[in-house]
Design a protein around this motif. Sequence first.
Motif, PDB file in Angstrom:
ATOM      1  N   SER A 182       0.757  -0.997   0.002  1.00 46.39           N
ATOM      2  CA  SER A 182      -0.105  -0.148  -0.072  1.00 46.39           C
ATOM      3  C   SER A 182       0.667   1.327   0.132  1.00 46.39           C
ATOM      4  CB  SER A 182      -0.811  -0.063   1.261  1.00 46.39           C
ATOM      5  OG  SER A 182       0.067   0.216   2.495  1.00 46.39           O
ATOM      6  N   LEU A 183       0.292   2.525  -0.392  1.00 45.84           N
ATOM      7  CA  LEU A 183       0.925   3.816  -0.040  1.00 45.84           C
ATOM      8  C   LEU A 183       1.350   3.803   1.028  1.00 45.84           C
ATOM      9  CD1 LEU A 183      -0.880   6.286  -2.680  1.00 45.84           C
ATOM     10  CD2 LEU A 183       1.457   5.407  -2.991  1.00 45.84           C
ATOM     11  N   LYS A 184       0.660   3.682   2.158  1.00 41.72           N
ATOM     12  CA  LYS A 184       0.960   3.820   3.483  1.00 41.72           C
ATOM     13  C   LYS A 184       2.201   3.077   3.869  1.00 41.72           C
ATOM     14  CE  LYS A 184      -2.969   5.559   5.994  1.00 41.72           C
ATOM     15  NZ  LYS A 184      -3.870   5.271   7.382  1.00 41.72           N
ATOM     16  N   ALA A 185       2.243   1.816   3.458  1.00 37.77           N
ATOM     17  CA  ALA A 185       3.541   0.961   3.816  1.00 37.77           C
ATOM     18  C   ALA A 185       4.672   1.361   3.096  1.00 37.77           C
ATOM     19  CB  ALA A 185       2.925  -0.481   3.367  1.00 37.77           C
ATOM     20  N   THR A 186       4.489   1.777   1.967  1.00 35.54           N
ATOM     21  CA  THR A 186       5.784   2.184   1.318  1.00 35.54           C
ATOM     22  C   THR A 186       6.257   3.460   1.602  1.00 35.54           C
ATOM     23  OG1 THR A 186       4.481   2.671  -0.811  1.00 35.54           O
ATOM     24  CG2 THR A 186       5.353   0.428  -0.717  1.00 35.54           C
ATOM     25  N   LEU A 187       5.299   4.241   1.503  1.00 29.57           N
ATOM     26  CA  LEU A 187       5.832   5.915   1.716  1.00 29.57           C
ATOM     27  C   LEU A 187       6.259   5.957   3.424  1.00 29.57           C
ATOM     28  CD1 LEU A 187       3.343   7.981  -0.279  1.00 29.57           C
ATOM     29  CD2 LEU A 187       5.470   6.828  -0.911  1.00 29.57           C
TER      30      LEU A 187
ATOM     31  N   VAL B  86     -11.345   4.871   4.540  1.00 35.50           N
ATOM     32  CA  VAL B  86     -10.296   4.946   3.499  1.00 35.50           C
ATOM     33  C   VAL B  86      -9.091   4.580   4.294  1.00 35.50           C
ATOM     34  CG1 VAL B  86      -9.023   6.266   1.828  1.00 35.50           C
ATOM     35  CG2 VAL B  86     -11.502   6.550   2.068  1.00 35.50           C
ATOM     36  N   ASP B  87      -8.480   3.460   4.265  1.00 37.90           N
ATOM     37  CA  ASP B  87      -7.443   2.866   5.145  1.00 37.90           C
ATOM     38  C   ASP B  87      -5.967   3.266   4.589  1.00 37.90           C
ATOM     39  OD1 ASP B  87      -7.443   0.931   3.045  1.00 37.90           O
ATOM     40  OD2 ASP B  87      -7.595  -0.628   4.478  1.00 37.90           O
ATOM     41  N   ASP B  88      -5.940   3.794   3.152  1.00 36.12           N
ATOM     42  CA  ASP B  88      -4.671   4.178   2.571  1.00 36.12           C
ATOM     43  C   ASP B  88      -4.540   5.705   2.119  1.00 36.12           C
ATOM     44  OD1 ASP B  88      -2.217   3.829   1.792  1.00 36.12           O
ATOM     45  OD2 ASP B  88      -2.761   2.453  -0.038  1.00 36.12           O
ATOM     46  N   PHE B  89      -3.598   6.238   1.982  1.00 38.48           N
ATOM     47  CA  PHE B  89      -3.514   7.765   1.394  1.00 38.48           C
ATOM     48  C   PHE B  89      -4.418   7.464   0.083  1.00 38.48           C
ATOM     49  CE2 PHE B  89       1.070   7.695   3.301  1.00 38.48           C
ATOM     50  CZ  PHE B  89       0.471   8.185   4.623  1.00 38.48           C
ATOM     51  N   LEU B  90      -5.028   8.596   0.064  1.00 39.30           N
ATOM     52  CA  LEU B  90      -6.023   8.869  -1.131  1.00 39.30           C
ATOM     53  C   LEU B  90      -5.469  10.114  -1.935  1.00 39.30           C
ATOM     54  CD1 LEU B  90      -8.221   7.819  -3.027  1.00 39.30           C
ATOM     55  CD2 LEU B  90      -9.901   9.100  -1.560  1.00 39.30           C
ATOM     56  N   ILE B  91      -4.952   9.902  -3.119  1.00 38.13           N
ATOM     57  CA  ILE B  91      -4.395  11.023  -4.002  1.00 38.13           C
ATOM     58  C   ILE B  91      -5.258  11.071  -5.244  1.00 38.13           C
ATOM     59  CG2 ILE B  91      -2.716  12.211  -5.175  1.00 38.13           C
ATOM     60  CD1 ILE B  91      -0.893  10.710  -2.882  1.00 38.13           C
ATOM     61  N   VAL B  92      -6.094  11.984  -5.673  1.00 40.02           N
ATOM     62  CA  VAL B  92      -7.086  11.909  -6.723  1.00 40.02           C
ATOM     63  C   VAL B  92      -6.408  13.419  -7.717  1.00 40.02           C
ATOM     64  CG1 VAL B  92      -9.251  12.580  -7.644  1.00 40.02           C
ATOM     65  CG2 VAL B  92      -9.129  11.246  -5.632  1.00 40.02           C
ATOM     66  N   GLU B  93      -6.273  12.593  -8.954  1.00 40.12           N
ATOM     67  CA  GLU B  93      -5.710  13.481 -10.076  1.00 40.12           C
ATOM     68  C   GLU B  93      -6.828  13.770 -11.015  1.00 40.12           C
ATOM     69  OE1 GLU B  93      -2.338  11.710 -11.872  1.00 40.12           O
ATOM     70  OE2 GLU B  93      -1.469  11.117  -9.832  1.00 40.12           O
TER      71      GLU B  93
ATOM     72  N   VAL C 237      -4.135  18.205  -8.587  1.00 41.41           N
ATOM     73  CA  VAL C 237      -3.993  17.059  -7.865  1.00 41.41           C
ATOM     74  C   VAL C 237      -4.522  17.294  -6.364  1.00 41.41           C
ATOM     75  CG1 VAL C 237      -2.216  15.710  -6.619  1.00 41.41           C
ATOM     76  CG2 VAL C 237      -1.687  16.733  -8.637  1.00 41.41           C
ATOM     77  N   HIS C 238      -5.377  16.302  -5.623  1.00 42.71           N
ATOM     78  CA  HIS C 238      -6.058  16.511  -4.419  1.00 42.71           C
ATOM     79  C   HIS C 238      -5.726  15.277  -3.496  1.00 42.71           C
ATOM     80  CE1 HIS C 238      -8.796  19.523  -6.128  1.00 42.71           C
ATOM     81  NE2 HIS C 238      -8.889  18.726  -7.090  1.00 42.71           N
ATOM     82  N   VAL C 239      -4.996  15.750  -2.351  1.00 38.82           N
ATOM     83  CA  VAL C 239      -4.694  14.686  -1.161  1.00 38.82           C
ATOM     84  C   VAL C 239      -5.877  14.557  -0.158  1.00 38.82           C
ATOM     85  CG1 VAL C 239      -3.267  14.016   0.538  1.00 38.82           C
ATOM     86  CG2 VAL C 239      -2.386  15.342  -1.433  1.00 38.82           C
ATOM     87  N   LEU C 240      -6.772  13.670  -0.644  1.00 37.71           N
ATOM     88  CA  LEU C 240      -7.969  13.559   0.039  1.00 37.71           C
ATOM     89  C   LEU C 240      -8.207  12.703   1.427  1.00 37.71           C
ATOM     90  CD1 LEU C 240     -10.435  13.139  -3.050  1.00 37.71           C
ATOM     91  CD2 LEU C 240      -9.804  15.393  -1.690  1.00 37.71           C
TER      92      LEU C 240
END
Length: 398
Positions: free
Chosen positions: A60-65, A356-363, A368-371
């Motif tokens: 997941s984004l959370k794990a890797t980032l 939502v259990d991960d980072f959510l970034i909508v383009e 770009v929206h960090v939601l």
Amino acid sequence: MTRFVVVGGGIVGLAVAHRLLTDRPEDSVTVVEKEAGWAAHQTGHNSGVIHAGVYYKPGSLKATLCKAGSASMVEFCKEQGLAYDICGKLIVATDESELPRLQDLHQRSVANGLPVKLIGQAEAAEYEPHVAAVAALHVASTGIVDFGAVCRRIAELLAEGGADLRTETEVTAIRQRAGGVVVTTTKGEIIADVLINCAGLHADRISRMAGVDTPVRIVPFRGEYYELTPQRRDLVKGLIYPVPDPQFPFLGVHLTKMIDGTVHAGPNAVLATAREGYSWGKISPRDVWDEVTYSGLWALARKHYRYGLTEVHRSLSRKKFAASLARLVPVLTGEDIVPAGAGVRAQAIRPDGGLVDDFLIVEAERQVHVLNAPSPAATSSFEIAKHIVSRLPADLAA
């Protein structure tokens, strides 16, 4: 030259602006923040933990980032002379029933490539002499820092690098135009080629303002903290966390040594009556209306109402709060803790009630929206910024 406008002066917004200046020095960067200073909300009210990435789904984004972000946060602090401490953390099983979940957490940590070790009661006591543990997971790479100080230093670097930093500047409207956006603020209009929304507690509103069909709603949860009295701080050497129950949405109260030497206890998590509601007395009719008319919150409440009632009870009772802490450190009582403020978590919730259990970034086009960027977003901030900026086309000028 591409003109960027970043909305939000928390650690994610500032990190994005810093990455833009680093990777694209020929472009211009404007940061707008409605408060008078930086890190005024989530960033400035969190527990100051540099997370290792134990809890997050591998890949997941959370794990890797988070894993990469832990390293880059420490590197930044070293370079800039900011105080930090890699003190490690214990996640403790206080009875036999929690051992399977502790084993699962160990397996997830190993899958995420983290330096962790399963230990028994005697070894846990070597790290934390007063802890109650039948077993524990020791996470060596967890640390602590003052994220507010990190933000202030980033802002200084941005100013030195030529960024246009605008505090006390609230966004009131956004309209698209050919080749970019026009951002209307309380201090005039900003014409930009690209909008990057890092508005945290208000990120969904900014995205809707920009014409993006936001798939989630931000719902604020207040995290209430106590701290140990000065004479009892020696009961905690580092960080002591319970084994999380995957049935419930939050980690549970824990004990955290802060970089200033205090020891915070919490957070207790209750639904806030304002997106910036740091106490029961702060009520925003608009925010409450948004909550009670959102189907996703009602769906979440139906699933977790017993858990929610427990959190409310603990919020209103120091004795109940102290009893939760005593599961981790049995000698603690209500006389050992004093109130220590609160933070508000911007939690994105889907219409079906799912968190939502991960980072959510909508383009979107030129946006770009960090939601969804709750914990471990502060830890991961430099890597979130790198992720966002690396995906931008080379030439975005109108």
